[in-house]
Design a protein around this motif. Structure first.
Motif, mmCIF file in Angstrom:
data_model
loop_
_atom_site.group_PDB
_atom_site.id
_atom_site.type_symbol
_atom_site.label_atom_id
_atom_site.label_comp_id
_atom_site.label_asym_id
_atom_site.label_seq_id
_atom_site.Cartn_x
_atom_site.Cartn_y
_atom_site.Cartn_z
ATOM 1 N N VAL A 1 0.896 -1.164 0.097
ATOM 2 C CA VAL A 1 -0.259 0.062 0.214
ATOM 3 C C VAL A 1 0.844 1.374 -0.072
ATOM 4 O O VAL A 1 1.720 1.364 0.750
ATOM 5 N N ARG A 2 0.671 2.216 -0.844
ATOM 6 C CA ARG A 2 1.332 3.407 -1.008
ATOM 7 C C ARG A 2 0.315 4.480 -1.345
ATOM 8 O O ARG A 2 -0.760 4.285 -1.886
ATOM 9 N N VAL A 3 0.569 5.477 -0.462
ATOM 10 C CA VAL A 3 -0.320 6.740 -0.404
ATOM 11 C C VAL A 3 0.419 8.104 -0.585
ATOM 12 O O VAL A 3 1.393 8.071 0.123
ATOM 13 N N ILE A 4 -0.309 8.737 -1.476
ATOM 14 C CA ILE A 4 0.261 10.356 -1.577
ATOM 15 C C ILE A 4 -0.923 11.213 -1.146
ATOM 16 O O ILE A 4 -1.971 10.873 -1.833
ATOM 17 N N VAL A 5 -0.631 12.082 -0.192
ATOM 18 C CA VAL A 5 -1.839 13.235 -0.223
ATOM 19 C C VAL A 5 -1.208 14.571 -0.320
ATOM 20 O O VAL A 5 0.090 14.812 0.150
ATOM 21 N N ASP A 6 -1.926 15.500 -0.988
ATOM 22 C CA ASP A 6 -1.469 16.836 -0.894
ATOM 23 C C ASP A 6 -1.404 17.456 0.748
ATOM 24 O O ASP A 6 -2.348 17.265 1.266
ATOM 25 N N ASP A 7 -0.227 18.060 0.805
ATOM 26 C CA ASP A 7 0.067 18.558 2.182
ATOM 27 C C ASP A 7 -0.824 19.668 2.614
ATOM 28 O O ASP A 7 -1.350 19.775 3.803
ATOM 29 N N VAL A 8 -1.277 20.663 1.457
ATOM 30 C CA VAL A 8 -2.509 21.769 1.832
ATOM 31 C C VAL A 8 -3.796 21.164 1.943
ATOM 32 O O VAL A 8 -4.418 21.586 2.866
ATOM 33 N N GLY A 9 -4.106 20.543 0.766
ATOM 34 C CA GLY A 9 -5.509 19.782 0.822
ATOM 35 C C GLY A 9 -5.751 18.943 1.847
ATOM 36 O O GLY A 9 -7.110 18.849 2.430
ATOM 37 N N SER A 10 -4.761 18.217 2.632
ATOM 38 C CA SER A 10 -5.048 17.319 3.738
ATOM 39 C C SER A 10 -4.304 17.909 4.912
ATOM 40 O O SER A 10 -3.618 17.123 5.707
ATOM 41 N N TRP A 11 -4.188 19.291 5.116
ATOM 42 C CA TRP A 11 -3.672 19.834 6.222
ATOM 43 C C TRP A 11 -4.054 19.608 7.619
ATOM 44 O O TRP A 11 -3.266 19.577 8.434
ATOM 45 N N GLU A 12 -5.450 19.177 7.364
ATOM 46 C CA GLU A 12 -6.036 18.721 8.771
ATOM 47 C C GLU A 12 -5.657 17.425 9.546
ATOM 48 O O GLU A 12 -6.268 16.834 10.463
ATOM 49 N N LEU A 13 -5.134 16.734 8.219
ATOM 50 C CA LEU A 13 -4.847 15.109 8.764
ATOM 51 C C LEU A 13 -3.692 15.126 9.560
ATOM 52 O O LEU A 13 -2.518 15.630 9.592
ATOM 53 N N LYS A 14 -3.955 14.792 10.904
ATOM 54 C CA LYS A 14 -3.160 14.720 12.140
ATOM 55 C C LYS A 14 -2.019 13.672 12.025
ATOM 56 O O LYS A 14 -1.852 12.780 11.183
ATOM 57 N N LYS A 15 -0.954 13.933 12.661
ATOM 58 C CA LYS A 15 0.356 13.081 12.626
ATOM 59 C C LYS A 15 0.023 11.573 13.049
ATOM 60 O O LYS A 15 0.615 10.613 12.760
ATOM 61 N N LYS A 16 -1.237 11.574 13.970
ATOM 62 C CA LYS A 16 -1.410 10.019 14.273
ATOM 63 C C LYS A 16 -1.733 9.423 13.356
ATOM 64 O O LYS A 16 -1.396 8.023 13.210
ATOM 65 N N PHE A 17 -2.708 9.878 12.340
ATOM 66 C CA PHE A 17 -2.987 9.151 11.090
ATOM 67 C C PHE A 17 -1.916 8.562 10.276
ATOM 68 O O PHE A 17 -1.750 7.441 10.077
ATOM 69 N N TYR A 18 -0.758 9.521 9.893
ATOM 70 C CA TYR A 18 0.254 9.080 9.306
ATOM 71 C C TYR A 18 0.936 8.072 10.192
ATOM 72 O O TYR A 18 1.595 7.008 9.611
ATOM 73 N N ARG A 19 1.047 8.411 11.324
ATOM 74 C CA ARG A 19 2.025 7.330 12.186
ATOM 75 C C ARG A 19 1.262 6.057 12.281
ATOM 76 O O ARG A 19 2.010 4.908 12.165
ATOM 77 N N GLU A 20 -0.103 5.721 12.409
ATOM 78 C CA GLU A 20 -0.793 4.521 12.606
ATOM 79 C C GLU A 20 -0.332 3.686 11.115
ATOM 80 O O GLU A 20 -0.070 2.704 11.160
ATOM 81 N N LEU A 21 -0.386 4.551 9.944
ATOM 82 C CA LEU A 21 -0.382 3.741 8.707
ATOM 83 C C LEU A 21 1.076 3.216 8.721
ATOM 84 O O LEU A 21 1.274 2.203 8.310
ATOM 85 N N ARG A 22 2.251 4.102 9.064
ATOM 86 C CA ARG A 22 3.577 3.683 8.832
ATOM 87 C C ARG A 22 3.988 2.717 9.854
ATOM 88 O O ARG A 22 4.814 1.787 9.465
ATOM 89 N N GLU A 23 3.400 2.593 10.823
ATOM 90 C CA GLU A 23 3.677 1.643 12.062
ATOM 91 C C GLU A 23 3.298 0.345 11.558
ATOM 92 O O GLU A 23 3.814 -0.956 11.964
ATOM 93 N N ASN A 24 2.335 0.409 10.442
ATOM 94 C CA ASN A 24 1.775 -1.017 9.950
ATOM 95 C C ASN A 24 2.223 -1.046 8.522
ATOM 96 O O ASN A 24 1.637 -1.839 7.681
#
Length: 481
Positions: free
Chosen positions: A176-199
């Motif tokens: 699974v590979r994901v790209i999100v725009d940093d401005v469009g997804s500005w409200e995406l919290k670090k916890k969201f990124y961390r949970e995906l990366r930890e898995n």
């Protein structure tokens, strides 16, 4: 007493050391006269703030080759196939639907290496409910890889559903590979990124904007919405991952949108765009037959997937739109949430209408962005005077982005009909050459037309003066974005 001469002295000094050098830079960039004039006017009226505004929003990166993919493997192969297809148009007789628009096909092959594929089946997906149902179903069937690229990925109900599904598929061994725009997804919290990366799910923000470093790139956003599953199934269109695509938005009502599911050879060309963006954010290559199956060249809908943005030398999507409109013989049906065309695109629409081509445009009556709405409305009178028929969508906010020309040309994608999409944003559109597909898309256009109200020139001219004034202000500012 206040010394006004001293004030004007400082003002003059600030003007000399800030506005004039930047104005010279803008002139040397050889932009359109409209953009150049708008920026210089801003610098004259606001010499200090105008410079800061230019540094954040105004710099031209396409000519500076900032978005390089020189290390991307497979790029030479794509260019080689593109050159072969260009030669074939001169040597091999093409089907009527293809030969009728071969000038546009050649244009996109030259400008964007947008390969023409034939072995494709499609499904038009209207609105978020149908799009998410088809998307989640396809992801659930993934065996090897899932690639997602979105402008908006929200940490809400639908975003959580997607996250849980991706975690499940990764546990099954699917990449699974994901790209999100940093401005469009500005409200995406670090916890969201961390949970995906930890898995073991790889996720990268596109063009991070962190003050003060990289604020000059805040205006260059990845507006693409691309999904590729196992190199065989793809999605492209206007729907991001957020609840408002299901629930609508306050004051505007339900959210109307359109997406496209593709199965077949064109998915490999979607994969090419994703692979280039993946290399840009991660410096990692995606290669191999698992990702890029051999073209079947089977019967099916001919499709070109064309990318546009600062990562290309030419404005491929805009050029294809322009060529299709000026070559139209019967009709041009356009649906866009933001109608802010560059001068040449505005001329193309008016020229088509004055040539007695049936030009109809659906725009939203209510919008999710007030300034964009005012700017959109500023173009209506000029288009009506040329004979373009304008319809205001009344049933909610229409965010669909599609166009039909004559009997067998159509396009669905991420590009709005505006300055930003054509000149600044990273976009992607599917261009389809099929009478049957165009007939199906026309049915959806007519359904959208039933939910709309046509605007007359007299009715538009009689609107309040205040409305016209703020629309005119928005019109002047639009070329700077």
């Amino acid at each position: 007493m206040f010394d006004w001469s001293q004030y004007f002295g400082w003002f003059y000094f600030a003007f000399m050391i800030t506005a004039i050098p930047v104005a010279i830079m803008i002139i040397l960039e050889k932009r359109s006269p409209y953009k150049t004039a708008a920026w210089i006017l801003a610098l004259i009226l606001l010499p200090i703030f105008g410079v800061l505004f230019y540094l954040v929003f105004g710099q031209e990166y396409r000519k500076r080759k900032m978005f390089s993919v020189r290390g991307l493997k497979g790029l030479k192969e794509v260019r080689k196939i593109s050159a072969q297809q260009l030669r074939q148009f001169k040597q091999i007789e093409q089907p009527k639907e293809v030969s009728e628009f071969q000038n546009i096909i050649r244009l996109m092959l030259n400008s964007s290496n947008a390969l023409l594929t034939t072995g494709n089946t499609t499904q038009i997906l209207v609105n978020g409910e149908n799009t998410f149902k088809a998307l989640f179903e396809a992801i659930g069937k993934a065996k090897h890889h899932i690639h997602l690229e979105y402008y908006i990925l929200a940490d809400d109900v639908i975003g959580t559903r997607l996250k849980e599904l991706l975690l499940k598929k990764r546990a099954e061994g699917v990449e699974v590979r994901v790209i999100v725009d940093d401005v469009g997804s500005w409200e995406l919290k670090k916890k969201f990124y961390r949970e995906l990366r930890e898995n073991s799910i790889e996720i990268y923000p596109f063009m991070e904007v962190r003050f003060p470093r990289l604020t000059s790139k805040v205006n260059y956003r990845n507006h693409r919405k691309i999904v590729v599953i196992d190199g065989k199934t793809g999605f492209i269109g206007g729907v991001n991952i957020a609840d408002h695509y299901l629930n609508g938005i306050p004051k505007a009502g339900p959210w109307y949108d359109m997406h496209l599911k593709i199965e077949g050879d064109a998915v490999a060309t979607l994969q090419i765009i994703f692979a280039a963006d993946w290399f840009f954010v991660s410096q990692k290559n995606i290669v191999g037959r698992k990702y890029f199956p051999v073209f079947s060249e089977a019967p099916g809908i001919p499709i070109q997937i064309c990318a546009g943005g600062p990562d290309y030398d030419w404005e491929g999507i805009a050029q294809a739109f322009f060529a299709a409109i000026v070559n139209a013989r019967k009709r041009v049906y356009l649906v866009t949430p933001y109608l802010m065309p560059p001068a040449e695109m505005l001329m193309a629409l008016k020229t088509a209408a004055l040539s007695q081509v049936d030009v109809r445009i659906i725009i939203p009556e209510k919008s999710d962005a007030r300034l964009s709405k005012w700017c959109t409305f500023s173009y209506v009178e000029e288009l009506l005077e040329a004979g373009v028929r304008i319809f205001l969508f009344k049933a909610g906010f229409i965010h669909s982005k599609y166009m039909l020309v004559d009997d067998s040309f159509s396009t669905i994608g991420t590009s709005n009909f505006d300055f930003r999409s054509f000149e600044t944003n990273f976009e992607a559109n599917a261009f389809l050459y099929s009478r049957e597909f165009s007939a199906e898309l026309e049915t959806h256009f007519l359904n959208d037309l039933e939910k709309s109200e046509e605007v007359s020139l007299l009715q538009w001219q009689e609107r309040p003066v205040l409305d016209k004034f703020r629309e005119s202000l928005a019109h002047v500012a639009a070329p700077m974005f």
